[in-house]
Design a protein around this motif. Sequence first.
Motif, PDB file in Angstrom:
ATOM      1  N   LYS A   1       0.907  -1.161  -0.065  1.00 40.38           N
ATOM      2  CA  LYS A   1       0.246   0.000  -0.253  1.00 40.38           C
ATOM      3  C   LYS A   1       0.747   1.297   0.037  1.00 40.38           C
ATOM      4  O   LYS A   1       1.776   1.284   0.756  1.00 40.38           O
ATOM      5  CB  LYS A   1      -0.760  -0.026   0.966  1.00 40.38           C
ATOM      6  N   GLY A   2       0.472   2.087  -0.827  1.00 39.58           N
ATOM      7  CA  GLY A   2       1.343   3.320  -1.062  1.00 39.58           C
ATOM      8  C   GLY A   2       2.727   3.402  -1.660  1.00 39.58           C
ATOM      9  O   GLY A   2       3.299   4.470  -1.687  1.00 39.58           O
ATOM     10  N   THR A   3       3.005   2.413  -2.073  1.00 39.62           N
ATOM     11  CA  THR A   3       4.514   2.215  -2.532  1.00 39.62           C
ATOM     12  C   THR A   3       4.514   2.917  -3.799  1.00 39.62           C
ATOM     13  O   THR A   3       5.631   3.597  -4.151  1.00 39.62           O
ATOM     14  CB  THR A   3       4.946   0.599  -2.416  1.00 39.62           C
TER      15      THR A   3
ATOM     16  N   ALA B   1       3.094   5.351  -5.288  1.00 36.73           N
ATOM     17  CA  ALA B   1       2.950   6.776  -5.203  1.00 36.73           C
ATOM     18  C   ALA B   1       4.229   7.174  -4.480  1.00 36.73           C
ATOM     19  O   ALA B   1       4.816   8.421  -5.182  1.00 36.73           O
ATOM     20  CB  ALA B   1       1.714   7.345  -4.459  1.00 36.73           C
ATOM     21  N   ARG B   2       4.811   6.741  -3.537  1.00 37.62           N
ATOM     22  CA  ARG B   2       6.004   6.963  -2.965  1.00 37.62           C
ATOM     23  C   ARG B   2       7.115   6.777  -3.846  1.00 37.62           C
ATOM     24  O   ARG B   2       8.228   7.746  -3.699  1.00 37.62           O
ATOM     25  CB  ARG B   2       6.364   6.072  -1.468  1.00 37.62           C
TER      26      ARG B   2
END
Length: 495
Positions: A148-150, A152-153
């Motif tokens: 999750k969120g990887t 975008a990061r």
Amino acid sequence: MSGYILAIDQGTTSSRAIVFDGNMRIAGSAQKEFTQYYPQSGWVEHDPEEIWKTVVWAVRQALKKAGLEASDIAAIGITNQRETVVVWERDSGKPIHNAIVWQDRRTASYCEKLKRQDLEKTFTRKTGLLLDPYFSGTKLSWMLANVKGTRARAARGELCFGTIDTFLIWRLTGGKSFVTDATNASRTLMFNIESQDWDEELLKILRIPADMLPEVKDCAADFGVTEQKLFGAEIPILGVAGDQQAATIGQACFEPGMLKSTYGTGCFALLNTGADMVRSKNRLLTTVAYRLDGKVTYALEGSIFIAGAAVQWLRDGIKVIKKAEHSGDLAAEADPTQDVYLVPAFTGLGAPHWDAEARGAIYGMTRNTGPAEFARAALEAVCYQTRDLLDAMHKDWKSSDADTVLRVDGGMVASDWTMQRLADILDAPVDRPTILETTALGAAWLAGQRAGVWPKQKAFAKAWALDTQFKPQMDDKTRNAKLKGWRDAVRRTLS
């Protein structure tokens, strides 16, 4: 300057540190195993923090056992399990997920999807590799899509990708060095082995941001300096190579046509092809053997996923042996009239079959089959698989079978029974060197010659010493019958 070199050998099941003296002899060593995680069938993970702790512990213990301080060490060489993927935060150095191990098969369906899009030829032409879950690129792609969120990061430049060497160097240098070497890069499915750079087209296909990737250096180069607080003094890191390439170097296989095979968790045979990038027609890999002074030496590689792991299975899985070193003695007791075959496709089959969906099977069992027959079948499976690799190599590399001499290393080669059976099945001599720690030695040599305290290539090659040569003793009729049985067993196992 001292001739002491420290080799960090970060493997699949343990981390080791070995101190070599100026005569390339072991002065001290330490080893620590770490946890294997299997979250789902076919998935294999490691905790990067645990790997890091075992490496630091092993280095400190090796120095202590050698009676040395960090200031006595001229340089560090690093070798590592290849293809295993770590992603960490650029600011903190903290991993965002467990490392996904080279053995992990979770991206099999993604690889099949890419094949259906007719992309395998593109990847093979540029990287020398096949589309298989074994390699790093699809593992990294999975992390970006599933943690999750990887994604975008990563797009914001907050995350770093590395194979184990890159992660360790980052930690050892306190985040000052974000680097890898050409051998580890060549195993990622993202590195163009001809242009020697990350490939924009492949990164786009895999949806991987380029700024996640480390700088790629020669195998002998300035990779940074360890933080003083870790070991008591700063030590330059001057050599890096993936474990199989490091073993090729440690075996002094510097001339085209020289061949080595390492028998650890898996088995990996590399054939030096010199400056020629030989394109395999027999499902072998074209890879970087080493890159020194900007000059690339290539190799053909055959990868077997299960070698010593089959002996671990005998010990830990079905508990027919108490210690791994007992397997050869037990195999020698097996009934010669029983033809029992183990096809150890526990995590699929590697070269030359590349069947990610195959699973292990045993053929030929009777009521009389017992522990000795299981032990023999497990050890012979390694020999048969090596024969499959050599047959494929002979088709790709136009040499005579009579020219073949195999230099071997790794934990399994201590068994005389196994090495004799290997020579029998190959119908070729098998050379076991006096120094079996060839993977660590290769990494140490890269650092030592770069530091100017160890000999250059030709002198190092002359120092290679033979312990035992195992010559074939099996008659052709027996060998051919055994090989026919093995090939039938493999055919029945393929998915």
